[in-house]
Write a protein that holds these residues in place. Structure first.
Motif, PDB file in Angstrom:
ATOM      1  N   VAL A  13      -2.991   6.137  -2.209  1.00  0.00           N
ATOM      2  CA  VAL A  13      -2.622   7.191  -1.210  1.00  0.00           C
ATOM      3  C   VAL A  13      -1.788   8.172  -1.985  1.00  0.00           C
ATOM      4  O   VAL A  13      -0.717   7.839  -2.749  1.00  0.00           O
ATOM      5  CB  VAL A  13      -1.743   6.831   0.203  1.00  0.00           C
ATOM      6  N   GLY A  14      -2.342   9.570  -2.045  1.00  0.00           N
ATOM      7  CA  GLY A  14      -1.775  10.708  -2.892  1.00  0.00           C
ATOM      8  C   GLY A  14      -0.394  11.021  -2.194  1.00  0.00           C
ATOM      9  O   GLY A  14       0.159  10.711  -1.211  1.00  0.00           O
ATOM     10  N   THR A  15       0.303  11.814  -2.987  1.00  0.00           N
ATOM     11  CA  THR A  15       1.380  12.573  -2.472  1.00  0.00           C
ATOM     12  C   THR A  15       1.453  14.074  -2.475  1.00  0.00           C
ATOM     13  O   THR A  15       0.762  14.558  -3.554  1.00  0.00           O
ATOM     14  CB  THR A  15       2.779  12.093  -3.108  1.00  0.00           C
ATOM     15  N   LEU A  16       1.755  14.976  -1.602  1.00  0.00           N
ATOM     16  CA  LEU A  16       1.747  16.370  -1.486  1.00  0.00           C
ATOM     17  C   LEU A  16       3.159  16.721  -0.998  1.00  0.00           C
ATOM     18  O   LEU A  16       3.307  16.800   0.043  1.00  0.00           O
ATOM     19  CB  LEU A  16       0.465  17.022  -0.443  1.00  0.00           C
ATOM     20  N   PRO A  17       4.387  16.955  -1.952  1.00  0.00           N
ATOM     21  CA  PRO A  17       5.639  17.384  -1.449  1.00  0.00           C
ATOM     22  C   PRO A  17       5.725  18.844  -0.975  1.00  0.00           C
ATOM     23  O   PRO A  17       6.668  19.021  -0.282  1.00  0.00           O
ATOM     24  CB  PRO A  17       6.339  16.912  -2.602  1.00  0.00           C
ATOM     25  N   LYS A  18       4.810  19.554  -1.288  1.00  0.00           N
ATOM     26  CA  LYS A  18       5.156  20.999  -0.888  1.00  0.00           C
ATOM     27  C   LYS A  18       3.513  21.464  -0.629  1.00  0.00           C
ATOM     28  O   LYS A  18       2.595  21.054  -0.622  1.00  0.00           O
ATOM     29  CB  LYS A  18       5.564  21.748  -2.021  1.00  0.00           C
ATOM     30  N   GLY A  63       0.296 -14.063   1.954  1.00  0.00           N
ATOM     31  CA  GLY A  63      -1.040 -13.726   2.598  1.00  0.00           C
ATOM     32  C   GLY A  63      -1.456 -12.349   2.821  1.00  0.00           C
ATOM     33  O   GLY A  63      -2.178 -12.177   3.938  1.00  0.00           O
ATOM     34  N   VAL A  64      -0.861 -11.406   2.048  1.00  0.00           N
ATOM     35  CA  VAL A  64      -1.044 -10.185   2.084  1.00  0.00           C
ATOM     36  C   VAL A  64      -2.311  -9.763   1.556  1.00  0.00           C
ATOM     37  O   VAL A  64      -2.313 -10.067   0.260  1.00  0.00           O
ATOM     38  CB  VAL A  64       0.027  -9.196   1.853  1.00  0.00           C
ATOM     39  N   ASP A  65      -3.366  -9.467   1.949  1.00  0.00           N
ATOM     40  CA  ASP A  65      -4.585  -9.146   1.075  1.00  0.00           C
ATOM     41  C   ASP A  65      -4.812  -7.865   0.389  1.00  0.00           C
ATOM     42  O   ASP A  65      -5.227  -7.940  -0.765  1.00  0.00           O
ATOM     43  CB  ASP A  65      -5.675  -9.182   1.996  1.00  0.00           C
ATOM     44  N   LYS A  66      -4.218  -6.848   0.680  1.00  0.00           N
ATOM     45  CA  LYS A  66      -4.172  -5.699   0.242  1.00  0.00           C
ATOM     46  C   LYS A  66      -2.868  -4.554   0.879  1.00  0.00           C
ATOM     47  O   LYS A  66      -2.214  -5.137   1.503  1.00  0.00           O
ATOM     48  CB  LYS A  66      -5.562  -4.683   0.580  1.00  0.00           C
ATOM     49  N   GLN A  67      -2.546  -3.774  -0.377  1.00  0.00           N
ATOM     50  CA  GLN A  67      -1.646  -2.882  -0.087  1.00  0.00           C
ATOM     51  C   GLN A  67      -2.062  -1.525  -0.181  1.00  0.00           C
ATOM     52  O   GLN A  67      -2.556  -1.025  -1.075  1.00  0.00           O
ATOM     53  CB  GLN A  67      -0.200  -3.125  -0.988  1.00  0.00           C
ATOM     54  N   VAL A  68      -1.432  -0.551   0.755  1.00  0.00           N
ATOM     55  CA  VAL A  68      -1.463   0.709   0.497  1.00  0.00           C
ATOM     56  C   VAL A  68      -0.256   1.233  -0.129  1.00  0.00           C
ATOM     57  O   VAL A  68       0.997   0.783   0.227  1.00  0.00           O
ATOM     58  CB  VAL A  68      -1.502   1.494   1.987  1.00  0.00           C
ATOM     59  N   ILE A  69      -0.581   1.750  -1.370  1.00  0.00           N
ATOM     60  CA  ILE A  69       0.422   2.113  -2.260  1.00  0.00           C
ATOM     61  C   ILE A  69       0.978   3.600  -2.296  1.00  0.00           C
ATOM     62  O   ILE A  69      -0.073   4.318  -2.239  1.00  0.00           O
ATOM     63  CB  ILE A  69       0.234   1.745  -3.559  1.00  0.00           C
ATOM     64  N   THR A  70       1.966   4.092  -1.985  1.00  0.00           N
ATOM     65  CA  THR A  70       2.617   5.420  -2.066  1.00  0.00           C
ATOM     66  C   THR A  70       3.489   5.375  -3.005  1.00  0.00           C
ATOM     67  O   THR A  70       4.364   4.593  -3.087  1.00  0.00           O
ATOM     68  CB  THR A  70       2.938   5.760  -0.777  1.00  0.00           C
ATOM     69  N   LEU A  71       3.839   6.722  -3.665  1.00  0.00           N
ATOM     70  CA  LEU A  71       4.848   7.114  -4.329  1.00  0.00           C
ATOM     71  C   LEU A  71       6.350   6.878  -3.597  1.00  0.00           C
ATOM     72  O   LEU A  71       6.456   7.466  -2.557  1.00  0.00           O
ATOM     73  CB  LEU A  71       4.829   8.490  -5.063  1.00  0.00           C
ATOM     74  N   VAL A 125      -3.330  11.117   1.934  1.00  0.00           N
ATOM     75  CA  VAL A 125      -2.153  11.882   1.406  1.00  0.00           C
ATOM     76  C   VAL A 125      -0.822  11.673   1.892  1.00  0.00           C
ATOM     77  O   VAL A 125      -0.681  11.589   3.191  1.00  0.00           O
ATOM     78  CB  VAL A 125      -2.480  13.439   1.166  1.00  0.00           C
ATOM     79  N   GLN A 126       0.282  11.540   1.193  1.00  0.00           N
ATOM     80  CA  GLN A 126       1.630  11.133   1.786  1.00  0.00           C
ATOM     81  C   GLN A 126       2.394  12.690   1.911  1.00  0.00           C
ATOM     82  O   GLN A 126       2.353  13.197   0.718  1.00  0.00           O
ATOM     83  CB  GLN A 126       2.415  10.386   1.168  1.00  0.00           C
ATOM     84  N   ILE A 127       2.744  13.011   3.024  1.00  0.00           N
ATOM     85  CA  ILE A 127       3.541  14.357   2.986  1.00  0.00           C
ATOM     86  C   ILE A 127       5.040  13.913   3.474  1.00  0.00           C
ATOM     87  O   ILE A 127       5.256  12.494   3.699  1.00  0.00           O
ATOM     88  CB  ILE A 127       2.908  15.267   4.041  1.00  0.00           C
TER      89      ILE A 127
END
Length: 323
Positions: free
Chosen positions: A96-101, A50-58, A122-124
């Motif tokens: 959700v994007g990613t910014l490693p530096k 019953g999960v309607d949506k997911q936030v997806i991250t790298l 944005v994922q840090i």
């Protein structure tokens, strides 16, 4: 059944993996993690629970640790394009994007995530090549995140503790929540949260050790304020705070990715407040390639001693408000 948005899941795409290993020659992955890009299985698991949506991250943040700046930038751009593509192809996903530096070039990528790719956030990571997040070089990220009202998803990062700390995978079992705790502490005592009070940051794994040690944080800070001569090192380094320290920690968000522990979720809700806890599972990292963590995380929230309205906020309302 209330609406459920899984606020912290991880994904790769096959195209990204192929480019990472063939084009960029990256060798830091064990095997072929095809379960990370099995999208149909992912959507079936969502439907089953019953999960309607997911936030997806790298997935796999450790790949960036110590990586050359320009190589990391190329890989980051590709990763963000792939996350956006998945969300375009599947309405169930929130990208959700990613910014490693952090550098001038990476800040341009931050702007691209916000303006061109229309990412939800944005994922840090909790440290950048071993440097703390309150390092002055990283403040432009927090300034832009606040100015653009862009939430940050913070995933823990590895670092070197003891030579033996990885023998039983303790560096991830306990090291990751500890590094999350250190990062939140640096953002508070280093003055980042004082300077950017409207910064929105989602901390993974229930906020690490912070909610369990909330009263210790409060007493620690009061003691150093009451007896400054005994703690000169602290006052020489820490920023001047206009509020009690624990209040800044309560400004963070925390997810429910604590492996299905109701008491841990209740502890997080008690400390951060019902409006700052978002449902998150860490999917697909658990037995049964994520199914167990989804089932147990839902059960944990269902078992909380809270009102139905609070439960609905945790399952979806708080994340919708955050976005």
């Amino acid at each position: 059944m209330p609406e459920i948005i899984d606020g912290y899941t991880h994904v790769l795409t096959e195209d990204f993996f192929e480019a990472l290993t063939d084009e960029f020659g990256f060798q830091g992955l064990s095997g072929r993690p095809d379960w990370l890009w099995n999208i149909e299985r992912r959507k079936e698991d969502m439907a089953d629970y019953g999960v309607d949506k997911q936030v997806i991250t790298l997935a796999l943040p450790t790949m960036f640790q110590g990586m050359d700046h320009d190589l990391a930038l190329d890989i980051t751009r590709l990763a963000n394009d792939e996350i956006r593509r998945l969300a375009d192809e599947h309405e169930e996903f929130i990208p959700v994007g990613t910014l490693p530096k952090v550098s001038e070039e990476f800040m341009a990528e931050f702007e691209r995530c916000v303006d061109e790719l229309d990412m939800a956030g944005v994922q840090i990571f909790s440290n950048i090549d071993g440097r703390p997040l309150d390092d002055p070089e990283f403040w432009p990220l927090f300034e832009r995140a606040e100015a653009t009202d862009t939430p940050l998803w913070m995933h823990p990062q590895l670092w070197e503790w003891y030579d033996w700390a990885s023998e039983y995978m303790e560096h991830r079992l306990f090291g990751w929540p500890f590094d999350t705790t250190l990062a939140l502490s640096r953002l508070v005592f280093g003055g980042v949260m004082e300077e950017y009070p409207d910064l929105k940051l989602v901390s993974h794994h229930g906020g690490g050790m912070v909610p369990f040690y909330g009263e210790r944080i409060a007493m620690f800070y009061r003691q150093r304020q009451n007896y400054p001569d005994n703690y000169k090192g602290f006052h020489e380094n820490a920023a001047e705070l206009s509020r009690p320290a624990e209040e800044y920690f309560r400004d963070f968000y925390a997810d429910t990715a604590v492996s299905g522990s109701t008491s841990a979720v209740e502890c997080a809700e008690d400390f951060f407040g019902s409006s700052n806890v978002v449902f998150g599972t860490d999917y697909p990292f658990s037995p049964e390639r994520g199914r167990e963590t989804v089932e147990l995380s839902i059960d944990a929230v269902e078992s909380m001693d809270v009102s139905e309205s609070t439960r609905e906020e945790i399952f979806a309302g708080n994340l919708r408000e955050l976005l």
